[in-house]
Design a protein around this motif. Structure first.
Motif, mmCIF file in Angstrom:
data_model
loop_
_atom_site.group_PDB
_atom_site.id
_atom_site.type_symbol
_atom_site.label_atom_id
_atom_site.label_comp_id
_atom_site.label_asym_id
_atom_site.label_seq_id
_atom_site.Cartn_x
_atom_site.Cartn_y
_atom_site.Cartn_z
ATOM 1 N N TYR A 252 -3.728 -132.198 -20.632
ATOM 2 C CA TYR A 252 -4.189 -131.699 -19.339
ATOM 3 C C TYR A 252 -4.419 -130.077 -19.300
ATOM 4 O O TYR A 252 -5.519 -129.723 -18.959
ATOM 5 N N LEU B 230 -1.720 -131.784 -12.119
ATOM 6 C CA LEU B 230 -0.664 -130.846 -12.127
ATOM 7 C C LEU B 230 0.330 -131.354 -11.001
ATOM 8 O O LEU B 230 1.557 -131.497 -11.257
ATOM 9 N N PHE C 270 0.399 -134.219 -20.057
ATOM 10 C CA PHE C 270 0.450 -132.904 -19.622
ATOM 11 C C PHE C 270 -0.101 -131.752 -20.407
ATOM 12 O O PHE C 270 -0.843 -130.932 -20.174
ATOM 13 N N ILE D 181 1.474 -135.136 -12.506
ATOM 14 C CA ILE D 181 2.301 -135.190 -13.781
ATOM 15 C C ILE D 181 3.577 -134.614 -13.781
ATOM 16 O O ILE D 181 4.742 -134.988 -14.366
ATOM 17 N N LEU D 182 3.707 -133.218 -12.971
ATOM 18 C CA LEU D 182 4.939 -132.489 -13.165
ATOM 19 C C LEU D 182 6.065 -133.393 -12.668
ATOM 20 O O LEU D 182 7.183 -133.362 -13.072
#
Length: 144
Positions: A7, A70, A4, A73-74
């Motif tokens: 990213y 986004l 993350f 991964i969150l």
């Protein structure tokens, strides 16, 4: 978590510092914005042959693809983010912040179409997560 952070760093680089993605020279910086939905999407579609496949792809699909991580991964790193609504809201909010920073700093262009495409990317990332999570739970026999 490391993915993350990587990213986010890549996103910051491509959105604010990369010369190859619509950044303009320092002396040419002016306020540029589009507040009408689908104007730029339609323009890139209509003139895709003139602007070239690369520019067409980067503008339309790049905005979507850039926010898929986004949405994926969150919910992987935190169970609190396993709500499609929260992911879409976070995609829209992050995109709004990015577009506002681009407008204020005159790096790039504030474009409502980017808000739409980025938000769609975050939503697509969440759908990808939900499908993968469903398949994982089904494969390992966990309660769904």
């Amino acid at each position: 978590m490391v993915l993350f952070v990587l990213y986010v760093l890549l996103l910051i680089y491509f959105l604010f510092f990369s010369e190859g993605y619509g950044r303009i020279a320092e002396e040419e910086r002016i306020y540029r914005y589009n507040l009408k939905p689908f104007v730029e999407i339609r323009r890139f579609w209509m003139y895709r042959e003139q602007v070239g496949l690369s520019a067409f792809f980067m503008n339309i699909f790049g905005n979507v693809i850039g926010f898929i991580p986004l949405g994926f991964i969150l919910p992987v790193i935190s169970r609190r983010w396993r709500s499609g609504f929260l992911i879409v809201l976070s995609g829209f909010s992050l995109s709004l912040c990015v577009e506002t920073i681009q407008l204020v700093t005159r790096v790039g262009c504030f474009d409502v179409d980017d808000l739409i495409l980025n938000t769609a990317g975050a939503a697509a990332g969440y759908v990808l997560f939900a499908v993968c999570n469903y398949l994982r739970r089904r494969h390992y026999g966990e309660k769904i």
